[in-house]
Design an enzyme around this catalytic site. Structure first.
Site, PDB file in Angstrom:
ATOM      1  N   ALA A   1     -30.995 -15.789  14.438  1.00  0.00           N
ATOM      2  CA  ALA A   1     -30.449 -17.144  14.806  1.00  0.00           C
ATOM      3  C   ALA A   1     -31.800 -18.069  15.508  1.00  0.00           C
ATOM      4  O   ALA A   1     -31.601 -19.200  15.845  1.00  0.00           O
ATOM      5  CB  ALA A   1     -29.496 -17.187  16.055  1.00  0.00           C
TER       6      ALA A   1
ATOM      7  N   TYR B   1     -32.773  -7.825  -3.295  1.00  0.00           N
ATOM      8  CA  TYR B   1     -31.938  -8.945  -2.473  1.00  0.00           C
ATOM      9  C   TYR B   1     -30.480  -9.010  -2.903  1.00  0.00           C
ATOM     10  O   TYR B   1     -29.555  -8.943  -2.141  1.00  0.00           O
ATOM     11  CB  TYR B   1     -32.569 -10.141  -2.678  1.00  0.00           C
ATOM     12  CG  TYR B   1     -31.931 -11.462  -1.991  1.00  0.00           C
ATOM     13  CD1 TYR B   1     -32.184 -11.594  -0.395  1.00  0.00           C
ATOM     14  CD2 TYR B   1     -30.977 -12.315  -2.344  1.00  0.00           C
ATOM     15  CE1 TYR B   1     -31.648 -12.362   0.382  1.00  0.00           C
ATOM     16  CE2 TYR B   1     -30.430 -13.332  -1.636  1.00  0.00           C
ATOM     17  CZ  TYR B   1     -30.781 -13.359  -0.288  1.00  0.00           C
ATOM     18  OH  TYR B   1     -30.139 -14.482   0.444  1.00  0.00           O
TER      19      TYR B   1
HETATM   20  P1  NAP Z   1     -34.739 -17.888   7.312  1.00  0.00           P
HETATM   21  O1  NAP Z   1     -34.859 -19.387   7.652  1.00  0.00           O
HETATM   22  O2  NAP Z   1     -35.783 -17.170   6.533  1.00  0.00           O
HETATM   23  O3  NAP Z   1     -34.408 -17.193   8.695  1.00  0.00           O
HETATM   24  C1  NAP Z   1     -34.138 -15.784   8.680  1.00  0.00           C
HETATM   25  C2  NAP Z   1     -33.923 -15.250  10.008  1.00  0.00           C
HETATM   26  O4  NAP Z   1     -33.481 -14.005  10.009  1.00  0.00           O
HETATM   27  C3  NAP Z   1     -35.028 -15.669  11.073  1.00  0.00           C
HETATM   28  O5  NAP Z   1     -34.206 -15.938  12.439  1.00  0.00           O
HETATM   29  C4  NAP Z   1     -35.509 -14.411  11.459  1.00  0.00           C
HETATM   30  O6  NAP Z   1     -36.075 -13.966  12.606  1.00  0.00           O
HETATM   31  C5  NAP Z   1     -34.336 -13.333  11.033  1.00  0.00           C
HETATM   32  N1  NAP Z   1     -34.901 -11.900  10.727  1.00  0.00           N
HETATM   33  C6  NAP Z   1     -35.495 -11.664   9.529  1.00  0.00           C
HETATM   34  N2  NAP Z   1     -35.956 -10.408   9.715  1.00  0.00           N
HETATM   35  C7  NAP Z   1     -35.104  -9.665  10.498  1.00  0.00           C
HETATM   36  C8  NAP Z   1     -35.126  -8.566  11.308  1.00  0.00           C
HETATM   37  N3  NAP Z   1     -35.592  -7.546  10.466  1.00  0.00           N
HETATM   38  N4  NAP Z   1     -34.148  -8.511  12.326  1.00  0.00           N
HETATM   39  C9  NAP Z   1     -33.642  -9.344  12.963  1.00  0.00           C
HETATM   40  N5  NAP Z   1     -33.638 -10.588  12.357  1.00  0.00           N
HETATM   41  C10 NAP Z   1     -34.291 -10.734  11.369  1.00  0.00           C
HETATM   42  O7  NAP Z   1     -33.447 -17.620   6.554  1.00  0.00           O
HETATM   43  P2  NAP Z   1     -32.181 -18.333   6.039  1.00  0.00           P
HETATM   44  O8  NAP Z   1     -32.297 -19.149   4.907  1.00  0.00           O
HETATM   45  O9  NAP Z   1     -31.610 -19.145   7.234  1.00  0.00           O
HETATM   46  O10 NAP Z   1     -31.036 -17.455   5.632  1.00  0.00           O
HETATM   47  C11 NAP Z   1     -30.250 -16.648   6.696  1.00  0.00           C
HETATM   48  C12 NAP Z   1     -29.149 -15.803   5.972  1.00  0.00           C
HETATM   49  O11 NAP Z   1     -28.472 -16.636   4.712  1.00  0.00           O
HETATM   50  C13 NAP Z   1     -29.900 -14.587   5.291  1.00  0.00           C
HETATM   51  O12 NAP Z   1     -29.300 -13.310   5.566  1.00  0.00           O
HETATM   52  C14 NAP Z   1     -30.269 -14.766   3.700  1.00  0.00           C
HETATM   53  O13 NAP Z   1     -29.801 -14.082   3.016  1.00  0.00           O
HETATM   54  C15 NAP Z   1     -28.645 -15.812   3.525  1.00  0.00           C
HETATM   55  N6  NAP Z   1     -28.739 -16.704   2.437  1.00  0.00           N
HETATM   56  C16 NAP Z   1     -29.730 -17.736   2.468  1.00  0.00           C
HETATM   57  C17 NAP Z   1     -29.541 -18.494   1.419  1.00  0.00           C
HETATM   58  C18 NAP Z   1     -30.704 -19.853   1.288  1.00  0.00           C
HETATM   59  O14 NAP Z   1     -30.599 -20.686   0.376  1.00  0.00           O
HETATM   60  N7  NAP Z   1     -31.277 -20.084   2.461  1.00  0.00           N
HETATM   61  C19 NAP Z   1     -28.761 -18.436   0.330  1.00  0.00           C
HETATM   62  C20 NAP Z   1     -27.903 -17.464   0.285  1.00  0.00           C
HETATM   63  C21 NAP Z   1     -27.973 -16.566   1.638  1.00  0.00           C
HETATM   64  P3  NAP Z   1     -37.853 -14.487  13.118  1.00  0.00           P
HETATM   65  O15 NAP Z   1     -37.472 -16.188  13.226  1.00  0.00           O
HETATM   66  O16 NAP Z   1     -38.000 -13.807  14.430  1.00  0.00           O
HETATM   67  O17 NAP Z   1     -38.341 -14.281  12.256  1.00  0.00           O
END
Ligand code: NAP
Length: 246
Positions: free
Chosen positions: A12, A154
């Site tokens: 988050a 993924y």
């Molecule tokens: P993001 O902007 O890259 O943010 C990722 C978040 O996950 C960050 O808060 C990060 O923490 C945290 N994180 C990464 N590895 C971790 C670990 N090992 N333990 C705990 N926290 C961890 O990603 P997002 O795009 O918001 O995606 C959020 C979710 O939505 C993910 O599950 C992703 O697969 C899913 N999703 C995203 C999309 C898209 O288009 N963006 C589409 C489909 C699904 P730090 O800040 O500390 O690194």
């Protein structure tokens, strides 16, 4: 819609997870903001959430570590006195075509995206079972439903998360706990900004609504699923993708 509830959101500090935390805070929930390593971003998210008049705390927790998850879960329940909502949002990508993908690229994505949700659910389910109420929301992806070249790790992790969601829904329903998944399409965050421009242009053309999604598009559904309005919905996977995978 969530007044005085306690919501725990993994990943988050940025992107979708941060917006879910803020939208839940706008709906009146106190929020536990979990992150992996970016303390500065997590602190920013905490400050923004507290400006909305609720209590927000940050917790460093690598969801791939069962020990981290057990310790942080206990700490959160002790700090807030309870927990009502768990959002398993933390996720990573390590894209490569399957024949070039390294073992570590496969394992790390499964460990964070799939095992991470298992680790957190296991700990909070125990608490929810005692309370006879709880909401679990897993952030999967349309990649887990339709497959995506370059994302064997993924897509497999996100398809696994759908199986986890449906099993948790069946195991926990009799205790008043619901478990649902949200499957985003392409959402504007750090995760997609690292993609090549050409990939995003092609994606936009394939989306009937003609634009990438915003974190707020996902957060609105997360608040609804966490609220009393959704008490008869469980085991569902709801796409929020602008029609990408119809
Ligand atoms: P993001 O902007 O890259 O943010 C990722 C978040 O996950 C960050 O808060 C990060 O923490 C945290 N994180 C990464 N590895 C971790 C670990 N090992 N333990 C705990 N926290 C961890 O990603 P997002 O795009 O918001 O995606 C959020 C979710 O939505 C993910 O599950 C992703 O697969 C899913 N999703 C995203 C999309 C898209 O288009 N963006 C589409 C489909 C699904 P730090 O800040 O500390 O690194």
């Amino acid at each position: 819609m969530l007044k005085n509830k306690v919501a725990v959101i993994t990943g988050a500090s940025r992107g979708i997870g941060k917006e879910i935390a803020l939208e839940m805070a706008r709906a009146g929930a106190n929020v536990a903001i979990l992150y992996n390593g970016n303390t500065e971003k997590a602190e920013e998210a905490r400050a923004e959430a507290e400006n909305l008049g609720i209590t927000a705390r940050i917790y460093k927790c690598n969801v791939a570590s069962a020990d981290d998850c057990a310790q942080v879960s206990t700490q959160i329940i002790s700090d807030f006195g309870t927990a009502d909502i768990l959002v398993n949002n933390a996720g990573i990508t390590r894209d490569a075509l399957m024949f070039q993908m390294k073992e570590d690229e496969f394992d790390s994505v499964i460990a964070t995206n799939l095992k991470g949700a298992f680790n957190m659910t296991k700990n909070f389910a125990r608490h929810f079972i005692r309370k006879r109420t709880g909401r679990i929301i897993n952030i999967t992806s349309v990649s887990g439903m339709m497959g995506n070249p370059g994302q064997a790790n993924y897509s497999a992790s996100k398809a696994g998360l759908i199986g986890l969601t449906k099993t948790a829904a069946k195991e926990l329903a009799s205790r008043g706990i619901t478990c649902n998944a949200i499957a985003p399409g392409f959402i504007e965050t750090d995760m997609t900004s690292s993609m090549p421009e050409g990939t995003l242009d092609t994606a936009k053309k394939a989306i009937p609504l003609g634009r990438l999604g915003k974190p707020a598009d996902i957060a609105a559904l997360a608040v609804f699923l966490a609220s009393d309005l959704a008490s008869y919905i469980t085991g569902e996977v709801i796409k929020v993708d602008g029609g990408l995978y119809i």
